[in-house]
Design a protein around this motif. Structure first.
Motif, short mmCIF file in Angstrom:
data_model
loop_
_atom_site.label_atom_id
_atom_site.label_comp_id
_atom_site.label_asym_id
_atom_site.label_seq_id
_atom_site.Cartn_x
_atom_site.Cartn_y
_atom_site.Cartn_z
N LYS A 56 0.84 -1.20 0.00
CA LYS A 56 0.00 0.00 0.00
C LYS A 56 0.88 1.24 0.00
O LYS A 56 2.08 1.17 0.24
CB LYS A 56 -0.94 0.01 1.20
N THR A 57 0.29 2.36 -0.28
CA THR A 57 0.99 3.64 -0.30
C THR A 57 1.34 4.05 1.13
O THR A 57 0.52 3.91 2.03
CB THR A 57 0.11 4.73 -0.94
N ALA A 59 1.75 7.07 3.31
CA ALA A 59 1.42 8.49 3.32
C ALA A 59 2.20 9.17 4.45
O ALA A 59 2.12 8.75 5.60
CB ALA A 59 -0.07 8.69 3.53
#
Length: 75
Positions: A56-57, A59
């Protein structure tokens, strides 16, 4: 140029802790804390990327990115 005068307290300890927790939640061991090493005790262990898969990214806040840059460029 005096960095302390230009940007006093640009990155606090909480920014480094948040950075470490956010990044290591996805790539275990990438950001390490060892008293007396790196920038404020934080270093990047690029060997943690070997075989790592990003699912997943990650952030990061502006301050976390700044803390990451300080850590990477300090080495």
């Amino acid at each position: 140029m005096n960095e302390a005068e230009l940007c006093p307290n640009a990155y606090g300890n909480s920014d480094f802790v948040d950075l470490k927790n956010s990044v290591n939640a996805e790539i275990e061991g990438l950001v390490k804390f060892e008293e007396g090493k790196g920038y404020n005790g934080y270093t990047i262990d690029f060997s943690a990327l070997i075989g790592a898969e990003l699912s997943k990214t990650i952030a990061l806040s502006e301050k976390q990115v700044g803390a990451l840059a300080q850590t990477v460029f300090y080495e």
